[in-house]
Scaffold this active site. Sequence first.
Site, PDB file in Angstrom:
ATOM      1  N   LYS A  56       5.654  -6.463  21.879  1.00 25.06           N
ATOM      2  CA  LYS A  56       5.508  -6.257  20.445  1.00 25.06           C
ATOM      3  C   LYS A  56       6.760  -6.795  19.773  1.00 25.06           C
ATOM      4  O   LYS A  56       7.855  -6.244  19.937  1.00 25.06           O
ATOM      5  CB  LYS A  56       5.324  -4.778  20.146  1.00 25.06           C
TER       6      LYS A  56
ATOM      7  N   ARG B 197       2.009  -1.719   7.078  1.00 26.71           N
ATOM      8  CA  ARG B 197       2.913  -0.632   6.671  1.00 26.71           C
ATOM      9  C   ARG B 197       2.513  -0.075   5.309  1.00 26.71           C
ATOM     10  O   ARG B 197       2.789   1.077   5.005  1.00 26.71           O
ATOM     11  CB  ARG B 197       4.366  -1.112   6.728  1.00 26.71           C
TER      12      ARG B 197
ATOM     13  N   LYS C 277       1.498  -8.888  20.614  1.00 30.47           N
ATOM     14  CA  LYS C 277       1.350  -8.594  19.197  1.00 30.47           C
ATOM     15  C   LYS C 277       2.565  -9.089  18.448  1.00 30.47           C
ATOM     16  O   LYS C 277       3.678  -8.776  18.893  1.00 30.47           O
ATOM     17  CB  LYS C 277       1.206  -7.078  19.048  1.00 30.47           C
TER      18      LYS C 277
ATOM     19  N   CYS D 185       9.705   4.539  14.633  1.00 26.00           N
ATOM     20  CA  CYS D 185       8.725   4.766  15.696  1.00 26.00           C
ATOM     21  C   CYS D 185       9.144   5.850  16.691  1.00 26.00           C
ATOM     22  O   CYS D 185       8.532   5.982  17.754  1.00 26.00           O
ATOM     23  CB  CYS D 185       8.429   3.450  16.421  1.00 26.00           C
TER      24      CYS D 185
HETATM   25  C1  PBG Z   1       2.953   1.275  14.787  1.00 26.74           C
HETATM   26  C2  PBG Z   1       2.143   0.057  14.681  1.00 26.74           C
HETATM   27  C3  PBG Z   1       2.323  -1.053  13.830  1.00 26.74           C
HETATM   28  C4  PBG Z   1       1.233  -1.875  14.017  1.00 26.74           C
HETATM   29  C5  PBG Z   1       0.427  -1.280  14.974  1.00 26.74           C
HETATM   30  N1  PBG Z   1       1.015  -0.089  15.387  1.00 26.74           N
HETATM   31  C6  PBG Z   1       3.345  -1.343  12.821  1.00 26.74           C
HETATM   32  C7  PBG Z   1       4.743  -1.549  13.036  1.00 26.74           C
HETATM   33  O1  PBG Z   1       5.271  -1.632  14.146  1.00 26.74           O
HETATM   34  O2  PBG Z   1       5.378  -1.631  11.990  1.00 26.74           O
HETATM   35  C8  PBG Z   1       0.995  -3.162  13.272  1.00 26.74           C
HETATM   36  C9  PBG Z   1      -0.399  -3.542  13.084  1.00 26.74           C
HETATM   37  C10 PBG Z   1      -0.660  -4.560  12.058  1.00 26.74           C
HETATM   38  O3  PBG Z   1       0.242  -5.127  11.416  1.00 26.74           O
HETATM   39  O4  PBG Z   1      -1.844  -4.815  11.873  1.00 26.74           O
HETATM   40  N2  PBG Z   1       4.032   1.184  15.631  1.00 26.74           N
HETATM   41 ZN    ZN Z   2       5.505   2.758  15.254  1.00 25.64          ZN
END
Ligand code: PBG
Ligand code: ZN
Length: 323
Positions: free
Chosen positions: A194, A204, A247, A127
């Site tokens: 998160k 992913r 989340k 990220c």
């Molecule tokens: C990117 C991001 C992710 C999600 C939203 N933005 C994935 C991650 O952190 O791997 C996950 C969304 C989902 O699982 O529906 N940072």
């Molecule tokens: Zn990300």
Amino acid sequence: MFHRFRRLRINPQLQNLVRESSVSVNDFIYPLFVRPGEGIKTEVASMPGVYQMSIDEVLKECESLKALGLYSIILFGIPAVKDSVGSDALCSHGIIASAIRAIKAAHPEMFVVTDLCFCEYTDHGHCGIIDTQRETVDNDATLELSAKQALVHAKAGADMIAPSGMMDGIIQTLRSALDEGGYNELPIMAYSTKFASGYYGPFRDVAESVPSFGNRSSYQMDPANRLEAIAESIEDEAQGADILMVKPALAYLDIVRDIKENTSRPLAVYNVSGEYAMLKFAGREGLIDYDRVLMETMIGFKRAGANIIISYHAKEVAKLLGH
Ligand code: PBG
Ligand code: ZN
């Protein structure tokens, strides 16, 4: 006999009058995955009903969203080329900037939120920018590039920016960058809580963003930690976040309630890809009454304290609500 609770459950109209939570199409943000090309609409195997779409298909999709009363979307980009710094995300002709411009031109009434991160744009799938010596994400280098990405989104016409990379100081950094760039009325929805979660698996696949080494637990939150989640939300609020988020959603409804009680910004939940897949496949197997479990799940989010639900189910919910 003691019938105090039954009295209010017998008449359906009275049940309507005393219902404490409700779900409306106005609560939803619908995620869309945009990729380059034309006429592309590819279903994701792990998420039936979710597609990677080229911009022309996204424009058609917006038409059907509007017909269902859904006006808010969050965009994720899958670029043609990935590199170590996620250049596509920093370019005014990259996939997201192009998608925002096209959507706002064709559907100005759509509210376009952008996910701001680097994992979809980097060849390593993390990220942020990698500190190669320490083999980890470089927080401050990522902040600098995130500010650039935010301005690319803002200039393209985004209506709200949602940083999801969990870098320390990101909200303050983006707020100042946006203010200095003349975008002081552009809101920020922080992915403030998160967790490092297995529930992101199907996402992913669709975003093609599996990390090529290691995992995200050096920047995403430990699922065991409640006080840390509250502290980070309070911090993001103090740095200027306009909306906070939890989340994933389902396994974290206690955190939703905690954050609702400890902050005063509107709160979103992200009903993530793995949660969607679990319900979808259980429904397909005939193991559950899909529509019923779906609405029960949504009301659970609202009851826990969420104001906004980001969900792949948004269109199904709109239909069930009679739209
Ligand atoms: C990117 C991001 C992710 C999600 C939203 N933005 C994935 C991650 O952190 O791997 C996950 C969304 C989902 O699982 O529906 N940072
Ligand atoms: Zn990300």
